[in-house]
Design a protein around this motif. Structure first.
Motif, PDB file in Angstrom:
ATOM      1  N   LEU A 163       0.853  -1.205   0.000  1.00 19.93           N
ATOM      2  CA  LEU A 163       0.000   0.000   0.000  1.00 19.93           C
ATOM      3  C   LEU A 163       0.881   1.245   0.000  1.00 19.93           C
ATOM      4  O   LEU A 163       0.606   2.221  -0.691  1.00 19.93           O
ATOM      5  CB  LEU A 163      -0.907   0.003   1.238  1.00 19.93           C
ATOM      6  N   MET A 164       1.958   1.202   0.779  1.00 12.67           N
ATOM      7  CA  MET A 164       2.873   2.351   0.875  1.00 12.67           C
ATOM      8  C   MET A 164       3.551   2.620  -0.466  1.00 12.67           C
ATOM      9  O   MET A 164       3.602   3.775  -0.917  1.00 12.67           O
ATOM     10  CB  MET A 164       3.926   2.081   1.951  1.00 12.67           C
ATOM     11  N   ASP A 165       4.075   1.580  -1.111  1.00 15.20           N
ATOM     12  CA  ASP A 165       4.757   1.755  -2.407  1.00 15.20           C
ATOM     13  C   ASP A 165       3.839   2.490  -3.382  1.00 15.20           C
ATOM     14  O   ASP A 165       4.233   3.478  -4.014  1.00 15.20           O
ATOM     15  CB  ASP A 165       5.113   0.393  -3.036  1.00 15.20           C
ATOM     16  N   ALA A 211       2.244   8.478   6.624  1.00 14.55           N
ATOM     17  CA  ALA A 211       3.341   8.714   7.573  1.00 14.55           C
ATOM     18  C   ALA A 211       4.263   7.493   7.635  1.00 14.55           C
ATOM     19  O   ALA A 211       3.793   6.354   7.651  1.00 14.55           O
ATOM     20  CB  ALA A 211       2.774   9.016   8.959  1.00 14.55           C
ATOM     21  N   HIS A 212       5.564   7.745   7.656  1.00 11.82           N
ATOM     22  CA  HIS A 212       6.512   6.628   7.718  1.00 11.82           C
ATOM     23  C   HIS A 212       7.846   7.140   8.259  1.00 11.82           C
ATOM     24  O   HIS A 212       8.228   8.281   8.019  1.00 11.82           O
ATOM     25  CB  HIS A 212       6.728   6.024   6.325  1.00 11.82           C
ATOM     26  N   LEU A 213       8.563   6.267   8.943  1.00 15.35           N
ATOM     27  CA  LEU A 213       9.922   6.585   9.379  1.00 15.35           C
ATOM     28  C   LEU A 213      10.903   5.481   8.996  1.00 15.35           C
ATOM     29  O   LEU A 213      12.112   5.714   8.972  1.00 15.35           O
ATOM     30  CB  LEU A 213       9.967   6.808  10.905  1.00 15.35           C
ATOM     31  N   CYS A 214      10.405   4.287   8.717  1.00 15.21           N
ATOM     32  CA  CYS A 214      11.331   3.184   8.430  1.00 15.21           C
ATOM     33  C   CYS A 214      11.169   2.640   7.020  1.00 15.21           C
ATOM     34  O   CYS A 214      11.831   1.668   6.662  1.00 15.21           O
ATOM     35  CB  CYS A 214      11.172   2.067   9.455  1.00 15.21           C
ATOM     36  N   TRP A 215      10.290   3.240   6.229  1.00 10.12           N
ATOM     37  CA  TRP A 215      10.113   2.774   4.838  1.00 10.12           C
ATOM     38  C   TRP A 215      11.027   3.554   3.907  1.00 10.12           C
ATOM     39  O   TRP A 215      11.224   4.768   4.067  1.00 10.12           O
ATOM     40  CB  TRP A 215       8.659   2.973   4.407  1.00 10.12           C
ATOM     41  N   ASP A 216      11.589   2.866   2.907  1.00  9.96           N
ATOM     42  CA  ASP A 216      12.337   3.516   1.848  1.00  9.96           C
ATOM     43  C   ASP A 216      12.145   2.670   0.595  1.00  9.96           C
ATOM     44  O   ASP A 216      12.323   1.449   0.640  1.00  9.96           O
ATOM     45  CB  ASP A 216      13.828   3.617   2.202  1.00  9.96           C
ATOM     46  N   SER A 228      10.039  -3.665   6.260  1.00 11.07           N
ATOM     47  CA  SER A 228      10.549  -3.776   7.610  1.00 11.07           C
ATOM     48  C   SER A 228       9.422  -3.770   8.648  1.00 11.07           C
ATOM     49  O   SER A 228       9.247  -4.703   9.408  1.00 11.07           O
ATOM     50  CB  SER A 228      11.519  -2.629   7.890  1.00 11.07           C
ATOM     51  N   GLY A 229       8.657  -2.700   8.711  1.00 10.19           N
ATOM     52  CA  GLY A 229       7.572  -2.622   9.689  1.00 10.19           C
ATOM     53  C   GLY A 229       8.071  -2.288  11.077  1.00 10.19           C
ATOM     54  O   GLY A 229       7.496  -2.724  12.083  1.00 10.19           O
ATOM     55  N   ALA A 230       9.151  -1.512  11.198  1.00 13.62           N
ATOM     56  CA  ALA A 230       9.772  -1.254  12.502  1.00 13.62           C
ATOM     57  C   ALA A 230       9.103  -0.126  13.282  1.00 13.62           C
ATOM     58  O   ALA A 230       9.019  -0.187  14.497  1.00 13.62           O
ATOM     59  CB  ALA A 230      11.263  -0.931  12.312  1.00 13.62           C
ATOM     60  N   CYS A 231       8.656   0.927  12.590  1.00 15.42           N
ATOM     61  CA  CYS A 231       8.265   2.138  13.326  1.00 15.42           C
ATOM     62  C   CYS A 231       6.785   2.211  13.642  1.00 15.42           C
ATOM     63  O   CYS A 231       6.395   2.919  14.568  1.00 15.42           O
ATOM     64  CB  CYS A 231       8.696   3.384  12.560  1.00 15.42           C
ATOM     65  N   ARG A 232       5.940   1.577  12.905  1.00 17.45           N
ATOM     66  CA  ARG A 232       4.472   1.527  13.071  1.00 17.45           C
ATOM     67  C   ARG A 232       3.766   2.847  12.770  1.00 17.45           C
ATOM     68  O   ARG A 232       2.566   2.982  13.000  1.00 17.45           O
ATOM     69  CB  ARG A 232       4.063   1.032  14.469  1.00 17.45           C
ATOM     70  N   LEU A 233       4.515   3.855  12.286  1.00 19.01           N
ATOM     71  CA  LEU A 233       3.884   5.152  11.979  1.00 19.01           C
ATOM     72  C   LEU A 233       2.870   5.017  10.847  1.00 19.01           C
ATOM     73  O   LEU A 233       1.927   5.802  10.748  1.00 19.01           O
ATOM     74  CB  LEU A 233       4.959   6.166  11.563  1.00 19.01           C
ATOM     75  N   CYS A 234       3.075   4.060   9.967  1.00 26.10           N
ATOM     76  CA  CYS A 234       2.228   3.941   8.774  1.00 26.10           C
ATOM     77  C   CYS A 234       0.974   3.137   9.035  1.00 26.10           C
ATOM     78  O   CYS A 234       0.268   2.777   8.090  1.00 26.10           O
ATOM     79  CB  CYS A 234       3.031   3.313   7.644  1.00 26.10           C
ATOM     80  N   THR A 235       0.675   2.849  10.296  1.00 25.74           N
ATOM     81  CA  THR A 235      -0.503   2.036  10.612  1.00 25.74           C
ATOM     82  C   THR A 235      -1.780   2.677  10.073  1.00 25.74           C
ATOM     83  O   THR A 235      -2.051   3.846  10.334  1.00 25.74           O
ATOM     84  CB  THR A 235      -0.612   1.809  12.130  1.00 25.74           C
ATOM     85  N   ALA A 242      -3.291  -2.237  10.416  1.00 21.25           N
ATOM     86  CA  ALA A 242      -2.203  -2.920   9.703  1.00 21.25           C
ATOM     87  C   ALA A 242      -1.202  -1.884   9.219  1.00 21.25           C
ATOM     88  O   ALA A 242      -1.550  -0.712   9.037  1.00 21.25           O
ATOM     89  CB  ALA A 242      -2.754  -3.701   8.509  1.00 21.25           C
ATOM     90  N   THR A 243       0.047  -2.297   9.016  1.00 21.26           N
ATOM     91  CA  THR A 243       1.072  -1.362   8.547  1.00 21.26           C
ATOM     92  C   THR A 243       1.065  -1.307   7.017  1.00 21.26           C
ATOM     93  O   THR A 243       1.207  -2.330   6.344  1.00 21.26           O
ATOM     94  CB  THR A 243       2.470  -1.780   9.052  1.00 21.26           C
ATOM     95  N   ALA A 244       0.923  -0.085   6.490  1.00 24.61           N
ATOM     96  CA  ALA A 244       0.801   0.107   5.042  1.00 24.61           C
ATOM     97  C   ALA A 244       2.073  -0.297   4.299  1.00 24.61           C
ATOM     98  O   ALA A 244       2.027  -0.592   3.106  1.00 24.61           O
ATOM     99  CB  ALA A 244       0.467   1.566   4.750  1.00 24.61           C
ATOM    100  N   CYS A 245       3.211  -0.324   4.986  1.00 23.93           N
ATOM    101  CA  CYS A 245       4.466  -0.642   4.300  1.00 23.93           C
ATOM    102  C   CYS A 245       4.711  -2.138   4.193  1.00 23.93           C
ATOM    103  O   CYS A 245       5.681  -2.558   3.561  1.00 23.93           O
ATOM    104  CB  CYS A 245       5.640   0.030   4.995  1.00 23.93           C
ATOM    105  N   THR A 246       3.858  -2.960   4.807  1.00 26.94           N
ATOM    106  CA  THR A 246       4.052  -4.414   4.727  1.00 26.94           C
ATOM    107  C   THR A 246       2.863  -5.135   4.085  1.00 26.94           C
ATOM    108  O   THR A 246       2.994  -6.306   3.722  1.00 26.94           O
ATOM    109  CB  THR A 246       4.288  -5.033   6.126  1.00 26.94           C
TER     110      THR A 246
HETATM  111 FE1  FES Z   1       7.597   2.121   9.579  1.00 28.31          FE
HETATM  112 FE2  FES Z   1       5.597   1.178   8.034  1.00 28.31          FE
HETATM  113  S1  FES Z   1       6.876   2.899   7.696  1.00 28.31           S
HETATM  114  S2  FES Z   1       6.230   0.458  10.004  1.00 28.31           S
END
Ligand code: FES
Ligand code: SF4
Length: 229
Positions: A19-21, A31-36, A42-49, A57-61
């Motif tokens: 979803l993030m891509d 919002a994201h801090l760990c996506w690139d 990764s799903g580390a920061c959870r900002l993209c929930t 759910a996390t949009a980056c995973t």
């Molecule tokens: Fe960090 Fe999705 S951007 S968990």
């Protein structure tokens, strides 16, 4: 082309996109801090929930699927993001006015975007290491938010494994892979992706501080709009 719905707006995606891509490519900020985009999930920061059919759910995973209904900028989700961001601020030592990354910092820009006006929690004021041993790059763990981008970039893009995560709980921290544990004795080069990818001011090039004037930095408000975090 297949689409999902992000806050009611159709977002096209191609097979395999998260979803993030797809959202970022179409110019919709999540919002994201760990996506690139250059690295795997990764799903580390959870900002993209986000909420997908009512579930968090996390949009980056999560992979995009045709017709998926995704809520992103709701008051409830932004309130969660604000608390997470405030926790990151109090866990470390983030003094934006004196930081060279100010105006180009994803943590700072995210806090501004969420309307953060205070810390909410008590500052922990940890004592952390500053490693200035490398000739071209310095590492200030006071500013680290444990996004793991440097770890992943060094492994996936640079093929060097210069960084790792060690410790437990509040003592979790970035480790440097070298005989002394110092950055200057590691295989890191200034043009490695790992040396350039830090979203905050924890890994920075030396002799480049404040090179971009205030008003022209990535997240500075300006005519025509600033870049969205
Ligand atoms: Fe960090 Fe999705 S951007 S968990
Ligand atoms: Fe993320 Fe920077 Fe910390 Fe590495 S040093 S984990 S890139 S905040």
């Amino acid at each position: 082309m297949s689409h999902f719905f992000l806050d009611g707006t159709e977002v096209p995606f191609t097979e395999g996109d998260t979803l993030m891509d797809a959202a970022q490519r179409a110019g919709h900020a999540i919002a994201h801090l760990c996506w690139d985009a250059r690295l795997g999930q990764s799903g580390a920061c959870r900002l993209c929930t986000v909420r997908i059919d009512g579930q968090l759910a996390t949009a980056c995973t999560v992979r995009a699927r045709d017709g998926l209904v995704v809520e992103n900028r709701t008051p409830e989700l932004d309130a969660r993001r604000l608390r997470l961001t405030q926790m990151l601020f109090v866990e470390g030592n983030h003094f934006c006015p004196g930081c060279e990354k100010s105006g180009d910092c994803l943590l700072q820009a995210t806090a501004c975007d969420l309307g953060m006006t205070g810390m909410h929690y008590d500052m922990l004021a940890p004592v952390r290491t500053v490693d200035a041993s490398h000739p071209d790059v310095w590492l200030d763990l006071n500013r680290c938010i444990l996004c793991k981008l440097c770890v992943r970039a060094s492994h996936e893009a640079d093929g060097k494994d210069v960084f790792a995560i060690g410790g437990h709980g509040i003592g979790t921290h970035v480790l440097v892979n070298s005989s002394t544990g110092l950055l200057g004795d590691s295989a890191l080069a200034a043009d490695d992706l790992a040396a350039r990818i830090c979203p905050v001011g924890a890994i920075l090039p030396k002799r480049r501080g404040f090179a971009v004037p205030i008003g022209q930095r990535r997240f500075d408000p300006r005519e025509g709009g600033n870049e969205q975090p």
